[in-house]
Design a protein around this motif. Structure first.
Motif, short mmCIF file in Angstrom:
data_model
loop_
_atom_site.label_atom_id
_atom_site.label_comp_id
_atom_site.label_asym_id
_atom_site.label_seq_id
_atom_site.Cartn_x
_atom_site.Cartn_y
_atom_site.Cartn_z
N THR A 154 0.83 -1.21 0.00
CA THR A 154 0.00 0.00 0.00
C THR A 154 0.86 1.26 0.00
OG1 THR A 154 -0.14 0.08 2.42
CG2 THR A 154 -1.84 -1.17 1.25
N PHE A 155 0.27 2.34 -0.47
CA PHE A 155 0.91 3.65 -0.42
C PHE A 155 -0.16 4.67 -0.07
CE2 PHE A 155 2.65 7.63 -2.12
CZ PHE A 155 3.93 7.59 -1.58
N GLN A 156 0.05 5.44 1.01
CA GLN A 156 -0.95 6.40 1.47
C GLN A 156 -0.42 7.82 1.43
OE1 GLN A 156 -3.09 5.49 5.09
NE2 GLN A 156 -3.73 7.62 5.38
N ILE A 157 -1.27 8.71 0.96
CA ILE A 157 -0.96 10.14 0.86
C ILE A 157 -1.96 10.92 1.69
CG2 ILE A 157 -0.71 12.10 -0.71
CD1 ILE A 157 -0.33 10.04 -2.98
N THR A 158 -1.48 11.88 2.48
CA THR A 158 -2.33 12.85 3.15
C THR A 158 -2.23 14.17 2.41
OG1 THR A 158 -2.19 11.85 5.36
CG2 THR A 158 -2.67 14.20 5.26
N VAL A 159 -3.37 14.73 2.00
CA VAL A 159 -3.40 15.97 1.23
C VAL A 159 -3.90 17.11 2.11
CG1 VAL A 159 -4.20 17.12 -0.86
CG2 VAL A 159 -3.89 14.63 -0.85
N LEU A 160 -3.06 18.10 2.34
CA LEU A 160 -3.43 19.30 3.08
C LEU A 160 -3.74 20.41 2.08
CD1 LEU A 160 -0.48 19.23 5.66
CD2 LEU A 160 -2.72 18.13 5.88
N GLN B 22 2.58 8.01 4.06
CA GLN B 22 3.97 7.94 3.60
C GLN B 22 4.42 9.21 2.89
OE1 GLN B 22 2.31 4.10 2.31
NE2 GLN B 22 4.42 3.60 1.84
N LEU B 23 3.46 10.02 2.46
CA LEU B 23 3.77 11.29 1.80
C LEU B 23 2.69 12.30 2.15
CD1 LEU B 23 5.42 12.98 -0.33
CD2 LEU B 23 3.78 12.13 -2.03
N VAL B 24 3.10 13.53 2.44
CA VAL B 24 2.16 14.62 2.67
C VAL B 24 2.23 15.56 1.48
CG1 VAL B 24 1.53 16.57 4.15
CG2 VAL B 24 2.45 14.46 5.17
N PRO C 93 8.17 12.83 4.51
CA PRO C 93 8.45 13.66 3.33
C PRO C 93 7.21 14.39 2.87
CG PRO C 93 8.17 11.38 2.66
CD PRO C 93 8.07 11.39 4.18
N TRP C 94 7.40 15.51 2.19
CA TRP C 94 6.27 16.26 1.67
C TRP C 94 6.57 16.77 0.26
CZ3 TRP C 94 9.03 18.60 5.84
CH2 TRP C 94 9.79 19.72 5.49
N ALA C 95 5.49 17.13 -0.45
CA ALA C 95 5.58 17.71 -1.78
C ALA C 95 4.54 18.82 -1.88
CB ALA C 95 5.34 16.65 -2.86
N VAL C 96 4.91 19.92 -2.53
CA VAL C 96 4.08 21.13 -2.54
C VAL C 96 3.67 21.49 -3.97
CG1 VAL C 96 4.10 23.63 -2.12
CG2 VAL C 96 5.12 22.07 -0.44
N THR C 97 2.41 21.90 -4.12
CA THR C 97 2.01 22.72 -5.26
C THR C 97 1.68 24.10 -4.70
OG1 THR C 97 -0.32 22.07 -5.06
CG2 THR C 97 1.03 20.80 -6.56
N GLN D 256 -7.40 11.88 2.45
CA GLN D 256 -6.49 10.73 2.46
C GLN D 256 -6.67 9.95 1.16
OE1 GLN D 256 -4.55 10.82 5.20
NE2 GLN D 256 -5.85 12.54 5.83
N ILE D 257 -5.57 9.46 0.62
CA ILE D 257 -5.57 8.66 -0.60
C ILE D 257 -4.83 7.37 -0.31
CG2 ILE D 257 -4.88 8.56 -3.02
CD1 ILE D 257 -4.74 11.66 -2.94
N LEU D 258 -5.48 6.24 -0.54
CA LEU D 258 -4.87 4.93 -0.31
C LEU D 258 -4.82 4.17 -1.63
CD1 LEU D 258 -3.69 2.83 1.66
CD2 LEU D 258 -6.02 1.94 1.92
N LEU D 259 -3.62 3.76 -2.02
CA LEU D 259 -3.40 3.00 -3.24
C LEU D 259 -2.88 1.63 -2.88
CD1 LEU D 259 -1.59 6.00 -4.79
CD2 LEU D 259 -3.74 5.15 -5.71
N LYS D 260 -3.37 0.62 -3.58
CA LYS D 260 -2.92 -0.74 -3.36
C LYS D 260 -2.24 -1.24 -4.63
CE LYS D 260 -6.78 -1.60 -0.20
NZ LYS D 260 -7.99 -2.41 0.08
N LYS D 261 -1.04 -1.77 -4.46
CA LYS D 261 -0.26 -2.21 -5.62
C LYS D 261 -1.03 -3.20 -6.48
CE LYS D 261 3.63 -2.75 -8.01
NZ LYS D 261 3.23 -3.84 -8.91
N ASP D 262 -1.74 -4.13 -5.86
CA ASP D 262 -2.43 -5.19 -6.60
C ASP D 262 -3.64 -4.68 -7.37
OD1 ASP D 262 -0.57 -6.96 -5.65
OD2 ASP D 262 -1.85 -7.75 -4.05
N THR D 263 -4.22 -3.55 -6.96
CA THR D 263 -5.42 -3.03 -7.63
C THR D 263 -5.20 -1.60 -8.14
OG1 THR D 263 -6.32 -2.24 -5.50
CG2 THR D 263 -6.95 -4.46 -6.23
#
Length: 398
Positions: free
Chosen positions: A23-29, A65-67, A101-105, A314-321
């Motif tokens: 899984t890979f999860q992103i929190t979006v502020l 895992q990423l903001v 870690p974080w990434a900005v727009t 919140q965004i949750l991605l699953k490698k298998d799907t």
């Protein structure tokens, strides 16, 4: 000078990977709006409350895992001197404390008279090289804006990316053209084509930009947001890309076309409209089979307007799907999850009835703040901010 080991460690830290469970999860502020009412206790209190929202959301979401900070970090209209960069330390502190870690727009209010997105980007990059993944890969020049780039996310043991994250500057503010510039769209199309050729396939991807595309406004007008099929808050008229320039639609047509033509584009995420947090399936024409999932975030900061409880998407991605679905939900600062949805082939047709599915839900805080607790005081981050900022303004005023 950087040592070889330091460079290797930096590269390893900046490589995003799916967790061992796939899984890979992103929190979006979205729309933090620090720096309003700069010369008053109200401003300090407001900023402290915003820092508290970030802290509490990330304490609940222990798998993040990423903001992503999706625009309007700073209320550039609220500062009274050219000192906006110092507010970035307050913006990033709760994330920095958790070593995420974080990434900005950058958004329209990050680029005002006393707050320039270029200066913010330069300060962020030089001050936080270990945790900031924000880049500026796109065309250079005033028309292109800042923070046009992509990040690769890898499976646990693979060298070919499983996911691409695209970031775009929708401009605005002191730059009156409040849409993604055509030169950036051309860069995006060309770069994505090169990546497809390099990796021999279309890599699944997400896109982040601050101001919503015109398609969101068109959908809101007709057929309209159905609370059962597009659950979420629909509290204001969509402010589409280009509306601030001349109130006309069409300025972002090239950008929308590029997004919809991108194989593997799973969903896009925007902020800007503080009282909206819904998602919808955009189809360029009724005959279009798949469509593109288009989502808002959730107003995070206590700056600027807005009546909604503060929180983050919140965004949750699953490698298998990964190619089939994206799971997403809103986490509020009090721990409440009012709803979650699955963005898949049938989103927009599926019926969501929160009170029949165990929603809303609430969980207790689960993540510890050892980086703060090790200071040796029994205060949480928001309290520390409030005390520190009030003291700062009191000393400054003496």
């Amino acid at each position: 000078m950087w040592s070889f080991c330091a460079i290797v460690n930096l590269v390893l830290r900046s490589t995003l990977r799916f967790s061992p469970d796939g899984t890979f999860q992103i929190t979006v502020l979205s729309d933090l709006h620090f720096a309003e009412y700069e010369d008053s206790a109200q401003g300090a209190t407001q900023d402290a409350r915003t820092a508290g929202v970030v802290q509490k959301v990330l304490q609940h979401e222990t798998s993040t895992q990423l903001v992503v900070l999706n625009g309007d970090l700073i209320s550039g209209y609220g500062t009274t001197s050219d000192n906006a960069t110092r507010y970035l330390d307050q913006v990033f502190a709760p994330i920095h404390a958790l070593d995420l870690p974080w990434a900005v727009t950058y958004g329209n209010h990050d680029n005002e008279r006393f707050s320039k997105s270029r200066a913010l980007f330069d300060y962020e990059s030089s001050t936080y090289p270990d945790q900031s993944l924000t880049r500026d890969m796109g065309p250079q020049g005033s028309e292109a804006g800042v923070s046009n780039y992509y990040l690769e996310v890898f499976a646990e043991t693979e060298d070919v990316p499983a996911l691409l994250l695209w970031f775009f500057d929708s401009r605005g503010g002191d730059q009156p053209h409040d849409w993604v510039d055509d030169s950036v769209v051309e860069w995006f199309v060309s770069t994505n084509a090169n990546l497809v050729q390099q990796y021999k396939r279309a890599v699944p991807s997400l896109a982040f930009f601050h101001i919503p595309i015109t398609a969101a406004y068109d959908f809101q007008v007709k057929p309209g947001v159905n609370p059962s099929r597009q659950p979420g808050k629909n509290g204001e008229k969509v402010w589409w890309q280009g509306r601030g320039y001349d109130g006309k639609t069409g300025h972002d047509l090239k950008f929308m076309t590029a997004l919809s033509n991108t194989d593997g584009m799973l969903a896009t995420f925007s902020g800007h409209d503080h009282d909206n947090d819904w998602c919808f399936k955009w189809k360029r024409s009724p005959s279009t089979s798949a469509g593109l999932n288009v989502c808002y975030g959730r107003h995070t900061g206590y700056g600027s307007y807005g009546s909604l409880a503060r929180g983050a998407r919140q965004i949750l991605l699953k490698k298998d799907t990964l190619a089939e679905e994206v799971v997403t939900w809103i986490r509020l600062e009090d721990g409440l999850v009012p709803e979650n949805v699955t963005l898949n082939a049938t989103y927009g047709q599926d019926e969501y009835h929160p009170h029949h599915r165990g929603f809303p839900q609430r969980t207790d805080l689960r993540r510890g703040l050892s980086a703060v607790e090790n200071i040796g005081v029994g205060l949480d981050v928001s309290t520390l901010y409030l005390v520190g900022l009030v003291l700062f303004w009191w000393i400054r005023g003496r």
